[in-house]
Design a protein around this motif. Sequence first.
Motif, PDB file in Angstrom:
ATOM      1  N   ALA A  39       0.801  -1.219   0.000  1.00 23.45           N
ATOM      2  CA  ALA A  39       0.000   0.000   0.000  1.00 23.45           C
ATOM      3  C   ALA A  39       0.840   1.279   0.000  1.00 23.45           C
ATOM      4  O   ALA A  39       0.376   2.328  -0.441  1.00 23.45           O
ATOM      5  CB  ALA A  39      -0.923  -0.001   1.205  1.00 23.45           C
ATOM      6  N   ASP A  57      -1.122  -3.919   3.909  1.00 26.54           N
ATOM      7  CA  ASP A  57      -2.284  -4.404   4.668  1.00 26.54           C
ATOM      8  C   ASP A  57      -2.097  -5.895   4.938  1.00 26.54           C
ATOM      9  O   ASP A  57      -1.260  -6.543   4.282  1.00 26.54           O
ATOM     10  CB  ASP A  57      -3.549  -4.194   3.813  1.00 26.54           C
ATOM     11  N   LYS A 162      -5.445   0.910  13.587  1.00 26.94           N
ATOM     12  CA  LYS A 162      -6.208   1.838  12.742  1.00 26.94           C
ATOM     13  C   LYS A 162      -7.698   1.654  12.970  1.00 26.94           C
ATOM     14  O   LYS A 162      -8.087   0.618  13.527  1.00 26.94           O
ATOM     15  CB  LYS A 162      -5.845   1.608  11.269  1.00 26.94           C
ATOM     16  N   HIS A 163      -8.598   2.470  12.608  1.00 29.77           N
ATOM     17  CA  HIS A 163      -8.481   3.811  12.038  1.00 29.77           C
ATOM     18  C   HIS A 163      -8.882   4.738  13.156  1.00 29.77           C
ATOM     19  O   HIS A 163     -10.047   4.696  13.587  1.00 29.77           O
ATOM     20  CB  HIS A 163      -9.412   3.964  10.838  1.00 29.77           C
ATOM     21  N   MET A 206      -2.763   4.608  12.568  1.00 26.91           N
ATOM     22  CA  MET A 206      -3.277   5.268  11.365  1.00 26.91           C
ATOM     23  C   MET A 206      -4.469   6.139  11.755  1.00 26.91           C
ATOM     24  O   MET A 206      -5.439   5.643  12.328  1.00 26.91           O
ATOM     25  CB  MET A 206      -3.729   4.231  10.326  1.00 26.91           C
ATOM     26  N   ASP A 241      -4.654   7.885   6.937  1.00 25.79           N
ATOM     27  CA  ASP A 241      -5.203   6.872   6.041  1.00 25.79           C
ATOM     28  C   ASP A 241      -4.961   7.395   4.624  1.00 25.79           C
ATOM     29  O   ASP A 241      -4.639   8.572   4.425  1.00 25.79           O
ATOM     30  CB  ASP A 241      -6.687   6.618   6.334  1.00 25.79           C
ATOM     31  N   TRP A 419     -11.841  -2.047  -6.357  1.00 23.02           N
ATOM     32  CA  TRP A 419     -10.507  -2.457  -5.940  1.00 23.02           C
ATOM     33  C   TRP A 419      -9.864  -3.442  -6.893  1.00 23.02           C
ATOM     34  O   TRP A 419      -8.796  -3.964  -6.604  1.00 23.02           O
ATOM     35  CB  TRP A 419     -10.594  -3.133  -4.571  1.00 23.02           C
TER      36      TRP A 419
END
Length: 720
Positions: A39, A57, A162-163, A206, A241, A419
């Motif tokens: 990523a 990820d 995260k987040h 994150m 992010d 995606w």
Amino acid sequence: MQTNEILGQLTLEEKVKLIVGVGFPGLFGNPPSRVHGVAGETYPIPRLGIPATVLADGPAGLRINPTREGTEKTYHATAFPVETMLASSWNKELLEKVGRAVGEEVREYGVDILLAPAINIHRNPLCGRNFEYYSEDPVLSGEMAAAFVKGVQSQGVGACVKHFVANEQETNRMQVDTIVSERALREIYLKAFEIAIKKAKPWTVMSAYNKLNGKYCSQNEWLLKKVLREQWGFEGFVMTDWFAGDDPVEQVKSGNDSIMPGKTYQVNFQRKDEVEEIMQAIKEGKLSEEELNECVRNILGVLVNTPSYKKYSFSDKPDLDTHAEVAYEAGAEGVVLLKNNDVLPFDKDTSFALFGTGQVETIKGGTGSGDTHPRYIIPILEGVRRAGLRVDEELAKRYEDYIAKMRETEEYKPRADLWGTIVKPKLPENFLSEDEIRVVAEKNEVGIIVISRISGEGYDRKPIKGDFYLSDDEFELIQTVSTEFHKLGKKVLVILNIGSPIEVASWRDMVDGILLIWQAGQETGRILADVLVGKINPSGKLPTTFPKDYKDISSWSFPGEPADNPQKVVYEEDIYVGYRYYDTFNVQPAYEFGFGLSYTTFEYKDLNVLLDGDLIKISYVVTNMGKYPGKEISQVYVKAPKGKIDKPFQELKTFHKTKLLNPGEFERIDLEIPLKDLASFVKEEWLVENGEYEIRVGASSRDIRLRKTFSVGEERIFKP
Ligand code: BGC
């Protein structure tokens, strides 16, 4: 080199570049990373021996491309069960073990930081990414996350929690303003992070896409400086992010150290270059070099510990065979038996018919950045075949042919989503006639129906048929199969292959058993087969409530219609999330938080509670009273006295999973709860009111087996 030494040698431009990622590797004209499909990367400074730090990820296993151009070699990573299923195990040691396995894959594929775990709260079952999150409860979420982070980081690589924070919906996630009280934040949404960060010291955090009470999380000084660093003592670095926020200079000022993926942030659909903007701000005196240095220092502090910095020579050959066993074990502990009227387990030679297209197109996990690319997936049908179970092959063949035929039609052709993930439109489940089902019922002893759901990043689920509710054809299938099997005195089981709750109350009485196998990763079929015949005794319990109906959920107005472009989401229910709401306001759920059956039964006894200084010491005994070896998850809830603070009816404070107990075997359980954990957040402080508290030890939140009270003599106040 020490961090400060490196800092002293960096030019201003190098510093700015170090805090801005190099751009999404392999996309938007950027070259791919040396590890394909990751990523992000930090900016390398070879003259000082600083390589690019590689970030990938995600929560159910490492997400990298499994193949690369120009080589026959493969780079598969293990697909573990989704986080919600991992949390259903309530097993910290197991989470640490999964973390170790993922961490090894991260390291051996040349990655430095894993972008997981994700620990947002299951505020509403329709959040499209709930499968990536653990629970509706912050203690369970925080403890699972802490164990996972410890496991990952034991491998010499970093984790990223995260987040941060209040990213509980996907609709408009990049702009939506989450309005939430400080009390609900501290007690629910921040709490999970606080536990994970204090207990496991993740290398990175994150910040979330959304705004929090008016300010983007990545531009929120209160969140990133005051809470995270000052109050909790976080020492790693914070990254945005991907493409989050709208002002890189404000991000730097607010304590958001790293801007990811860099080079491409968007304001009003215009691409801007963060490096230029930050350089300009420094030139104009809007940002001081010391503010920049702070971010650089935080990043370097982590960077010098990465495998890349240490020139670790990775093998590209993690131990995938051993990790497949870890994935199996994790799934085995996360299966939740919701209903069982004598249908499970059955003998190995019991004949059964498998209905539902999910037996072939089994869902291993959700889509988006939480996806994985394993070597293989064992679908349910294949799992029972491999285990040598007596599945109706004629029916199985009909399903295989039906699916193959339908997938060739325009309407049901698999297609790539946002995606690039291949998604398969949901097939109608009622292609068998009543007569055909009758014939199948005559031939088989048990009928099993698979119901599947998939969701993913970027969109939320809907409270409609075919999503939260069964579609008419699914309902019809369950009805016809149940009628035909029951006519002959035979049993019917439903298998739920889902990532987040669906409605069950309207159809559960039609069937004899319901087994929740979640999305169990690459080993799904193998796990299921072993549960059917009792090789695995289910020992998972729900980390999230199954409500009776959608309107029963305290946040039912969630998330706002995408078409209306909601700019705000108000957490009106405040602290009354999940069981805190159902229990306090007497709303009966379909299956409550913490619920899960076993093939055996457990007895709870001998509760002792002692307040020793600032520690509540609890002990009790759990004994296996049934015929099968099994593990039991016991949960300790605390009910506060009626005082000046509005309190939920009860709250989970700690929990325990026994080892495998043989019939007749018992385990004495000793647990401790710091007194501070009983506090509510009132006016900037944690307050424990005086009075009589009740310790409630339960097999679920609504199956309390042991109770004992103790008194807190004087009100206590703790600093955040
Ligand atoms: C997701 C993150 C993920 C990042 C990098 C974002 O869209 O929200 O969870 O880590 O992409 O893939």
